[in-house]
Design a protein around this motif. Structure first.
Motif, PDB file in Angstrom:
ATOM      1  N   ALA A   1     -29.685   0.907 -13.884  1.00  0.00           N
ATOM      2  CA  ALA A   1     -30.205   0.964 -15.246  1.00  0.00           C
ATOM      3  C   ALA A   1     -31.475   0.114 -15.265  1.00  0.00           C
ATOM      4  O   ALA A   1     -31.679  -0.701 -14.362  1.00  0.00           O
ATOM      5  CB  ALA A   1     -29.179   0.428 -16.252  1.00  0.00           C
TER       6      ALA A   1
ATOM      7  N   HIS B   1     -20.075   0.528 -17.344  1.00  0.00           N
ATOM      8  CA  HIS B   1     -20.688   0.846 -18.640  1.00  0.00           C
ATOM      9  C   HIS B   1     -20.213  -0.102 -19.732  1.00  0.00           C
ATOM     10  O   HIS B   1     -20.994  -0.425 -20.652  1.00  0.00           O
ATOM     11  CB  HIS B   1     -20.407   2.304 -19.011  1.00  0.00           C
ATOM     12  CG  HIS B   1     -21.286   3.269 -18.298  1.00  0.00           C
ATOM     13  ND1 HIS B   1     -22.578   3.548 -18.715  1.00  0.00           N
ATOM     14  CD2 HIS B   1     -21.105   3.997 -17.184  1.00  0.00           C
ATOM     15  CE1 HIS B   1     -23.127   4.424 -17.905  1.00  0.00           C
ATOM     16  NE2 HIS B   1     -22.251   4.706 -16.957  1.00  0.00           N
ATOM     17  N   SER B   2     -18.987  -0.576 -19.639  1.00  0.00           N
ATOM     18  CA  SER B   2     -18.506  -1.521 -20.654  1.00  0.00           C
ATOM     19  C   SER B   2     -19.243  -2.855 -20.552  1.00  0.00           C
ATOM     20  O   SER B   2     -19.567  -3.478 -21.568  1.00  0.00           O
ATOM     21  CB  SER B   2     -17.002  -1.728 -20.515  1.00  0.00           C
ATOM     22  OG  SER B   2     -16.678  -2.408 -19.318  1.00  0.00           O
TER      23      SER B   2
ATOM     24  N   ILE C   1     -22.319  -3.324 -19.301  1.00  0.00           N
ATOM     25  CA  ILE C   1     -23.704  -3.112 -19.756  1.00  0.00           C
ATOM     26  C   ILE C   1     -23.765  -3.047 -21.281  1.00  0.00           C
ATOM     27  O   ILE C   1     -24.636  -3.657 -21.916  1.00  0.00           O
ATOM     28  CB  ILE C   1     -24.280  -1.833 -19.129  1.00  0.00           C
ATOM     29  CG1 ILE C   1     -24.455  -2.034 -17.605  1.00  0.00           C
ATOM     30  CG2 ILE C   1     -25.617  -1.462 -19.784  1.00  0.00           C
ATOM     31  CD1 ILE C   1     -24.933  -0.786 -16.893  1.00  0.00           C
ATOM     32  N   LYS C   2     -22.822  -2.338 -21.870  1.00  0.00           N
ATOM     33  CA  LYS C   2     -22.797  -2.186 -23.334  1.00  0.00           C
ATOM     34  C   LYS C   2     -22.562  -3.524 -24.034  1.00  0.00           C
ATOM     35  O   LYS C   2     -23.184  -3.819 -25.068  1.00  0.00           O
ATOM     36  CB  LYS C   2     -21.726  -1.183 -23.751  1.00  0.00           C
ATOM     37  CG  LYS C   2     -21.693  -0.903 -25.240  1.00  0.00           C
ATOM     38  CD  LYS C   2     -20.624   0.155 -25.567  1.00  0.00           C
ATOM     39  CE  LYS C   2     -20.593   0.445 -27.050  1.00  0.00           C
ATOM     40  NZ  LYS C   2     -19.556   1.465 -27.380  1.00  0.00           N
TER      41      LYS C   2
ATOM     42  N   TRP D   1     -30.321  -3.415 -14.857  1.00  0.00           N
ATOM     43  CA  TRP D   1     -29.054  -3.722 -14.221  1.00  0.00           C
ATOM     44  C   TRP D   1     -29.011  -3.282 -12.762  1.00  0.00           C
ATOM     45  O   TRP D   1     -29.433  -2.175 -12.423  1.00  0.00           O
ATOM     46  CB  TRP D   1     -27.899  -3.069 -14.974  1.00  0.00           C
ATOM     47  CG  TRP D   1     -27.622  -3.725 -16.285  1.00  0.00           C
ATOM     48  CD1 TRP D   1     -28.166  -3.391 -17.497  1.00  0.00           C
ATOM     49  CD2 TRP D   1     -26.752  -4.825 -16.532  1.00  0.00           C
ATOM     50  NE1 TRP D   1     -27.685  -4.215 -18.486  1.00  0.00           N
ATOM     51  CE2 TRP D   1     -26.813  -5.113 -17.917  1.00  0.00           C
ATOM     52  CE3 TRP D   1     -25.919  -5.595 -15.708  1.00  0.00           C
ATOM     53  CZ2 TRP D   1     -26.070  -6.131 -18.486  1.00  0.00           C
ATOM     54  CZ3 TRP D   1     -25.185  -6.624 -16.290  1.00  0.00           C
ATOM     55  CH2 TRP D   1     -25.258  -6.876 -17.661  1.00  0.00           C
TER      56      TRP D   1
ATOM     57  N   LYS E   1     -28.410   7.542 -10.600  1.00  0.00           N
ATOM     58  CA  LYS E   1     -27.277   7.887 -11.442  1.00  0.00           C
ATOM     59  C   LYS E   1     -25.972   7.564 -10.726  1.00  0.00           C
ATOM     60  O   LYS E   1     -25.877   7.635  -9.504  1.00  0.00           O
ATOM     61  CB  LYS E   1     -27.322   9.371 -11.822  1.00  0.00           C
ATOM     62  CG  LYS E   1     -28.392   9.704 -12.862  1.00  0.00           C
ATOM     63  CD  LYS E   1     -28.218  11.115 -13.367  1.00  0.00           C
ATOM     64  CE  LYS E   1     -29.090  11.361 -14.593  1.00  0.00           C
ATOM     65  NZ  LYS E   1     -28.685  10.532 -15.755  1.00  0.00           N
TER      66      LYS E   1
ATOM     67  N   TYR F   1     -16.594   3.210 -12.936  1.00  0.00           N
ATOM     68  CA  TYR F   1     -17.581   3.789 -13.854  1.00  0.00           C
ATOM     69  C   TYR F   1     -17.429   3.225 -15.265  1.00  0.00           C
ATOM     70  O   TYR F   1     -18.414   2.795 -15.874  1.00  0.00           O
ATOM     71  CB  TYR F   1     -17.418   5.309 -13.862  1.00  0.00           C
ATOM     72  CG  TYR F   1     -18.482   6.039 -14.639  1.00  0.00           C
ATOM     73  CD1 TYR F   1     -19.698   6.387 -14.058  1.00  0.00           C
ATOM     74  CD2 TYR F   1     -18.265   6.406 -15.967  1.00  0.00           C
ATOM     75  CE1 TYR F   1     -20.672   7.063 -14.767  1.00  0.00           C
ATOM     76  CE2 TYR F   1     -19.236   7.084 -16.686  1.00  0.00           C
ATOM     77  CZ  TYR F   1     -20.428   7.414 -16.082  1.00  0.00           C
ATOM     78  OH  TYR F   1     -21.391   8.084 -16.803  1.00  0.00           O
ATOM     79  N   LYS F   2     -16.211   3.188 -15.778  1.00  0.00           N
ATOM     80  CA  LYS F   2     -15.987   2.692 -17.136  1.00  0.00           C
ATOM     81  C   LYS F   2     -16.260   1.187 -17.223  1.00  0.00           C
ATOM     82  O   LYS F   2     -16.815   0.705 -18.213  1.00  0.00           O
ATOM     83  CB  LYS F   2     -14.560   3.004 -17.591  1.00  0.00           C
ATOM     84  CG  LYS F   2     -14.308   4.489 -17.807  1.00  0.00           C
ATOM     85  CD  LYS F   2     -12.895   4.730 -18.299  1.00  0.00           C
ATOM     86  CE  LYS F   2     -12.647   6.217 -18.544  1.00  0.00           C
ATOM     87  NZ  LYS F   2     -11.246   6.472 -19.016  1.00  0.00           N
TER      88      LYS F   2
ATOM     89  N   GLU G   1     -19.465   9.918 -11.238  1.00  0.00           N
ATOM     90  CA  GLU G   1     -18.254   9.639 -12.006  1.00  0.00           C
ATOM     91  C   GLU G   1     -17.098  10.577 -11.687  1.00  0.00           C
ATOM     92  O   GLU G   1     -15.955  10.324 -12.098  1.00  0.00           O
ATOM     93  CB  GLU G   1     -18.549   9.685 -13.502  1.00  0.00           C
ATOM     94  CG  GLU G   1     -19.127  10.988 -13.997  1.00  0.00           C
ATOM     95  CD  GLU G   1     -19.404  10.963 -15.491  1.00  0.00           C
ATOM     96  OE1 GLU G   1     -18.468  10.644 -16.266  1.00  0.00           O
ATOM     97  OE2 GLU G   1     -20.555  11.255 -15.881  1.00  0.00           O
TER      98      GLU G   1
END
Length: 265
Positions: free
Chosen positions: A54, A259-260, A262-263, A57, A133, A255-256, A136
């Motif tokens: 990202a 993203h958690s 980063i969010k 990231w 990318k 994967y989850k 997933e």
């Protein structure tokens, strides 16, 4: 980072090789060379690699983090960026010294149970490089991967030659994912004639190196180089030999979590 088991057991021998990653003995080493490393691949401050996923990231294996890198600079492409934060997975632990003695099974079981992954947040966005990318899907088994690294070299006959690690040349190899097991992907270093044209495996200093696949003409990050397995007495361990198995952090499994983090940051 030097793989943990390599810290204790890799034997030093003389080398006629000049390029990173462990290769086939019957293929010219220059065939594995990478003239221009992928822009998303990042060298960690001391050893090993990370991958830009990202604009702000980087993902890597947790064992490349020697201490708190917050405030330290890291080069992405041709620019230096300050590290704003390091997030190590809560399931990552370091092995007790007693695990490095005797039969390998307790140490191998330990490696399989831990979560060897971490995320690095930069203080500013990387605007001139496209992040890779994340893969997933969970259908990795049987797919051909391309793996990058600039660690130690050697070949399947003699194994890893530890003193070559200082050369820091970027190379890549290919292999086929044999198992997708929980948080891990694994492959075997097959010997000729059963090997791919550029068959190989990661070595010391390749940790965190990207393992990628192509899907619909797009490149995806599927794994991160982490450790090699060994069956038997640990004092006899020799990395990089034909028929050895290597393990990679399975990106789809995290994967989850990625993203958690980063969010929430």
């Amino acid at each position: 980072m030097k793989l943990i088991i390599f810290l204790i057991f890799v034997l030093l021998t003389s080398s006629q090789y000049s390029f990173a990653v462990i290769k086939r003995h019957d293929i010219p080493a220059k065939n594995y060379e990478v003239a221009k490393p992928p822009e998303y691949l990042v060298d960690m401050p001391h050893e090993g690699h990370g991958v830009l996923i990202a604009p702000r990231w980087i993902v890597t294996v947790a064992h490349t983090i020697f201490y708190d890198y917050t405030g330290k600079t890291i080069k992405v492409g041709n620019k230096d960026y300050e590290i704003a934060k390091v997030v190590i997975h809560s399931g990552y632990t370091k092995p007790d010294e007693s695990l490095f003695k005797g039969d390998s099974k307790p140490l191998m079981d330990f490696f399989k149970k831990r979560d060897d992954i971490a995320l690095i947040k930069l203080s500013s966005n990387v605007d001139d490089i496209t992040p890779i990318k994340l893969y997933e899907d969970t259908n990795e088994q049987g797919k051909t991967i391309t793996v990058y690294g600039r660690g130690a070299t050697g070949n399947g006959l003699v194994g890893e030659l530890a003193e070559t690690k200082k050369l820091r040349s970027m190379n890549s190899f290919q292999n086929i994912i044999e198992e997708s097991e929980g948080n891990w992907l694994s492959y075997k270093f097959d010997s000729p004639p059963n090997a791919l044209d550029l068959e190989g495996m990661h070595g010391s200093g390749d940790s965190g190196g990207s393992s990628v696949i192509i899907k619909k003409n797009r490149i995806y990050l599927v794994g991160l180089s982490s450790w090699q397995s060994w069956d038997g007495e640990l004092s006899l361990f020799k990395g990089g030999l034909y028929e050895n198995n290597a393990y990679q952090v399975r990106i789809s499994s995290y994967y989850k979590w990625i993203h958690s983090v980063i969010k929430s940051n």
